[in-house]
Design a protein around this motif. Structure first.
Motif: not given
Length: 482
Positions: A20-31, A215-229
């Protein structure tokens, strides 16, 4: 061969095992450097510059008017936008702008998918800013991964603390900049610094600080994937002709390293251009592997295109293995059919026509906008009064509006009720003054002689006329008799 997209059920035995819940996997975007990274950086720079600096831009509206170019003034119930001044009863302008913004977003989606998400969404812009800070303080992808894997040390503590401190400073600046749109910016900024500002200002700053940091510092991609309609809504607004970030699997598959691909080609076996380096995944801010096809988490930012093109240049293969392309064109290329590009189609034409219609309607309304107005409210109790001489009197409350930044004098008259006389309580009907950018309420008595028309209700028109310019405004109501 088209690669199969990974699904959650591919790694588990049954639906009962799905967590029912999957822990967030840390993403390290490269420059990464490239055309689309430059576009994203330019858009972010412009958007952030406007947001943080616009409250301090001045606009001369006269000696008694606010001097801030963009101001939402709750006290005087006005919205100022450079040369425009929107009153509460003109909220339809704001509604029109919202409708126009929605239609433009629909058109953008029909043309290029989630291009809004990739370049102009506030979540994307502030996340990019936070990632830049993180990269400057902690290093690029490999350095950040090593820092997180290392045990706590003074170096790690200082780098992490400095990162979060700068994030909090940006979050506070975001909250402060937001509230500066609701009062004179220099004055409110000084009041906040000296702890003299209203409590609502501090509460709003606190809420914006928390949400920006989270939202910008901790959740990041989770906002785009799960929160944003929006990624779920856009499916109804796009089609197979919309441009999206697409992996050309007809060119890239089968994947292999450079040595294996060279050996396969030497043996006459098929080998794709993709060398499976993973750079497209490493630079993605949401951790998407675009080679698996379209996915909900992809924000169409194009950074994977820059990364792949850089790799293709190094290995001497053609660019645009990943590119903005339509599903219809990709399928046509696979089947050996001619290039397909349909920008003009039913939905894009419809959105364009609606945008032009709403824009034209708002522009016409704005051009013909009056700077004076009158509104009437008939007394409800009693509806009329029979005087001792047999005449009938109705009472009204009129509100006169002066939207100019200078005092104006109006003359008031009535029409529609034969033989009626007009009386303004406490003032002269022929010389009613209204202060600059203000409204004024007056009490009006309308009296008719004893002989009334057969109808018990007659239409009555109140008309004001600017004494200096002759400009008029009217409002209709009813005169009620026995």
């Amino acid at each position: 061969m088209k690669p199969e997209a990974h699904t959650a059920s591919s790694d588990i035995g049954s639906d009962d095992d799905i967590p029912l819940y999957e822990a967030r996997k840390q993403i390290y975007p490269q420059k990464i450097r490239g055309r689309f990274r430059s576009i994203k950086s330019a858009m972010a720079f412009i958007a952030l510059g406007i947001f943080y600096l616009l409250p301090f831009v001045r606009w001369d509206r006269g000696p008694d008017a606010p001097g801030q170019a963009v101001l939402i003034d709750f006290v005087s119930k006005r919205f100022y936008f450079f040369f425009l001044e929107i009153w509460p009863q003109e909220f339809y302008y704001v509604a029109g702008l919202l409708i126009l913004a929605a239609l433009i977003l629909f058109l953008m989606t029909a043309l290029a998918g989630r291009v809004w998400c990739g370049y102009m969404c506030p979540q994307t812009i502030w996340t990019d800013l936070y990632m830049m800070v993180e990269r400057l303080v902690q290093g690029d992808r490999r350095e950040r991964m090593q820092l997180d894997a290392a045990p706590m040390s003074l170096n790690k503590f200082v780098r992490k603390s400095l990162t979060h401190t700068i994030w909090l400073v940006i979050a506070v600046a975001t909250g402060v900049s937001f509230v500066l749109y609701f009062a004179n910016a220099p004055t409110l900024l000084w009041e906040m610094a000296t702890l003299q500002a209203p409590a609502a200002a501090y509460i709003t700053v606190g809420i914006l600080t928390f949400t920006t940091y989270a939202l910008a510092g901790l959740m990041r991609e989770q906002v785009c994937t799960y929160m944003c309609p929006w990624p779920r809504i856009q499916a109804a607004l796009t089609d197979e002709y919309a441009l999206n970030v697409t992996y050309a699997y007809d060119r890239g598959e089968p994947r292999a390293s450079m040595k294996k691909a060279a050996a396969a080609r030497a043996a006459g076996k098929p080998a794709g251009d993709c060398i499976d380096c993973g750079q497209c995944v490493n630079v993605c801010p949401t951790g998407v592997d675009i080679r698996l096809g379209m996915q909900l988490s992809c924000i169409q930012c194009g950074l994977c295109i820059d990364a792949c093109n850089a790799v293709m240049d190094k290995v001497g293969r053609p660019r645009d293995l990943i590119m903005y392309d339509s599903e219809a064109n990709l399928e046509a290329r696979v089947e050996g059919k001619p290039h397909v590009r349909r920008i003009i189609r039913a939905r894009t034409v419809l959105y364009t026509v609606l945008i032009l219609f709403v824009s034209g309607l708002m522009l016409a309304t704005l051009v013909n906008r009056s700077t004076e107005g009158v509104a009437a409210i008939h007394d409800r109790n009693p509806l009329f009064v029979r005087l001792s001489d047999g005449s009938v009197r109705n009472a009204y409350t009129l509100r006169l509006t002066n939207k100019q930044l200078q005092e104006r004098t109006f003359g008031l008259s009535i029409a529609g009720v034969p033989g009626a006389t007009l009386q303004v309580i406490g003032d002269d009907a022929g010389a009613l003054t209204v202060d600059p950018d203000q409204t004024r309420e007056i009490r009006v008595l309308v009296t008719t002689p004893e002989k009334l028309p057969a109808k018990a209700s007659l239409p009555i028109t109140f008309q004001i006329r600017d004494v200096a310019t002759g400009v008029e405004a009217k409002v209709k109501d009813h005169f009620i008799g026995p």
